[in-house]
Design a protein around this motif. Structure first.
Motif, PDB file in Angstrom:
ATOM      1  N   ILE A  99       0.883  -1.177   0.081  1.00 22.30           N
ATOM      2  CA  ILE A  99       0.010   0.028   0.004  1.00 22.30           C
ATOM      3  C   ILE A  99       0.892   1.266   0.025  1.00 22.30           C
ATOM      4  CG2 ILE A  99      -0.147  -0.138   2.643  1.00 22.30           C
ATOM      5  CD1 ILE A  99      -3.252   1.171   0.430  1.00 22.30           C
ATOM      6  N   PRO A 158      -5.769   4.079   1.729  1.00 18.34           N
ATOM      7  CA  PRO A 158      -6.518   3.001   1.094  1.00 18.34           C
ATOM      8  C   PRO A 158      -7.579   3.422   0.324  1.00 18.34           C
ATOM      9  CG  PRO A 158      -6.762   3.056   3.561  1.00 18.34           C
ATOM     10  CD  PRO A 158      -5.505   3.997   3.155  1.00 18.34           C
ATOM     11  N   TRP A 209      -8.946  -0.672  -3.721  1.00 14.50           N
ATOM     12  CA  TRP A 209      -7.605  -1.291  -3.232  1.00 14.50           C
ATOM     13  C   TRP A 209      -7.922  -2.346  -2.238  1.00 14.50           C
ATOM     14  CZ3 TRP A 209      -5.266  -2.634   1.200  1.00 14.50           C
ATOM     15  CH2 TRP A 209      -4.084  -3.039   1.221  1.00 14.50           C
TER      16      TRP A 209
END
Ligand code: FE2
Length: 401
Positions: A74, A78, A82
């Motif tokens: 990541i 977020p 995702w």
């Protein structure tokens, strides 16, 4: 702190993760995983590169216990897409625990993934984000989750919500009491390599969270005790870890401790106007959350104190004024008997710290005096001890452009 002649307001305490705190505590990872765990999913950003030695130790410890792992990278806040993609990739993968290592984005991402791995195939995190059309309450069932922060700031390793971006300018939380991480490993050595600008903004955010939850109308004697302990630790450590003691392990321990406490106090006592402005500002402009809080706290404190002084005859306002004075006494070393002096010194301290830590201004991110209406429409005072009106809120923002 607790007036023995007064009763205590009722309060709830939802608990904390199992906490492993201290330099080198990353070695406890295998111990905090669920017994019998065979496969774990790491959610992280650049940890393997920035803390290569620590990562090698983690990989070796897992290997020695025949625990396999997957990695979901990541590198941004977020998003719904995702989270959904990571969950679909790993839903049937026999993941026994999710372990997030990194800053606030990794913490939120890992928390959301652990919450979504137990949902039905094809389900999307969008359904569980508060305030969205078609919102459904989450059952709370999740894969065990371990949080390992590498920045001292958000306190997200102690909280039950994760902020997920639906679009660039629209973020919402997935939240449940059971989303409080099962374990949190706070190894301050992992925070040392963090860039000074990130240490400054995230550390100042932690101090802001401690101050706002301490003066909150929802504060309890329990959160007050934790907040004051955190403010003392931040007072000792925040400036030096960003300047002349950038590799001092003991001071990074102090800051990590303050940050951890800020997560507990914000979760239980709530926050104030700084965070009431930070939500919409962060949604509408590309300003990091820590920078928003750091750049606003001095001005918001000043305007809150002006309002409290006007209302001092009111008992609640007098209580808020005295609490700010206590914060000023801790941060400046001034006698807390001098309430007026402590409040004035508190504002001066925060203004000076903003300069010393080279905190950017809102104008550096495209905020102008002409584009504040949408921010103000969505802002609120949260649990602030006073209610500032829209005009004053605008003046606060303009002062920091
Ligand atoms: Fe914050």
């Amino acid at each position: 702190m607790v007036n023995v002649n007064e009763g205590l307001n009722p309060f709830q305490f939802a608990g904390t993760p199992v906490i492993q705190f201290g330099s080198g505590m990353l070695r406890k990872l295998v111990d905090v995983l669920p017994s019998g765990a065979q496969r774990i999913l790491f959610v992280m950003g650049s940890f393997q590169r920035t803390n290569a030695d620590a990562w090698e130790q983690v990989a070796a410890a897992l290997s020695s216990k025949q625990i396999g792992y997957e990695i979901a990278l990541i590198h941004h806040e977020p998003t719904v897409d995702w989270v959904d993609q990571v969950v679909e990739r790993h839903r049937l993968g026999g993941i026994d625990a999710v372990v997030a290592i990194g800053g606030g984005s990794a913490m939120d991402a890992g928390k959301a993934v652990s919450a979504m791995l137990c949902t039905e195939p094809g389900d999307t995190v969008l359904h569980y984000l508060e305030g969205t059309p078609g919102y459904r309450a989450h059952s709370g069932r999740k894969v065990p989750f371990v949080a390992i922060p590498t920045t001292s700031g958000t306190g997200s390793e102690m909280t039950k919500n994760a902020v997920i971006a639906i679009t660039d300018s629209f973020k919402r939380s997935i939240r449940h009491d059971r989303f409080i991480p099962d374990a949190a490993i706070l190894d301050p050595l992992l925070t040392i390599s963090c860039p000074a600008s990130v240490k400054a903004a995230s550390g100042f955010d932690a101090l802001t969270q401690l101050i706002e939850s301490y003066v909150s109308t929802k504060a309890s004697p329990l959160t007050d005790a934790l907040a004051l302990s955190g403010i003392e630790a931040a007072a000792r450590s925040l400036l030096p870890i960003c300047t002349d003691a950038s590799d001092d392990a003991a001071l990074h321990e102090q800051m990590a401790y303050a940050s951890m406490l800020s997560g507990i106090t914000l979760a239980h006592a709530g926050l104030g106007l700084v965070h009431g402005l930070a939500g919409p500002l962060g949604g509408l402009f590309p300003v990091p959350h820590g920078v928003i809080c750091a750049t606003l706290i001095a001005e918001v404190t000043k305007r809150n104190l002006e309002q409290l002084q006007e209302q001092q005859a009111d008992e609640a306002a007098g209580h808020g004024w005295a609490k700010y004075a206590k914060v000023g006494a801790i941060l400046t070393g001034h006698s807390e008997q001098d309430v007026q002096g402590c409040c004035a010194r508190l504002v001066a301290y925060l203004e000076t710290l903003t300069e010393q830590l080279r905190i950017p201004r809102l104008g550096d991110y495209g905020v102008t005096a002409d584009n504040l209406d949408a921010v103000l429409d969505a802002s609120d005072n949260k649990m602030s001890p006073v209610t500032l009106d829209r005009t004053v809120m605008r003046e606060i923002l303009v002062a920091r452009i």
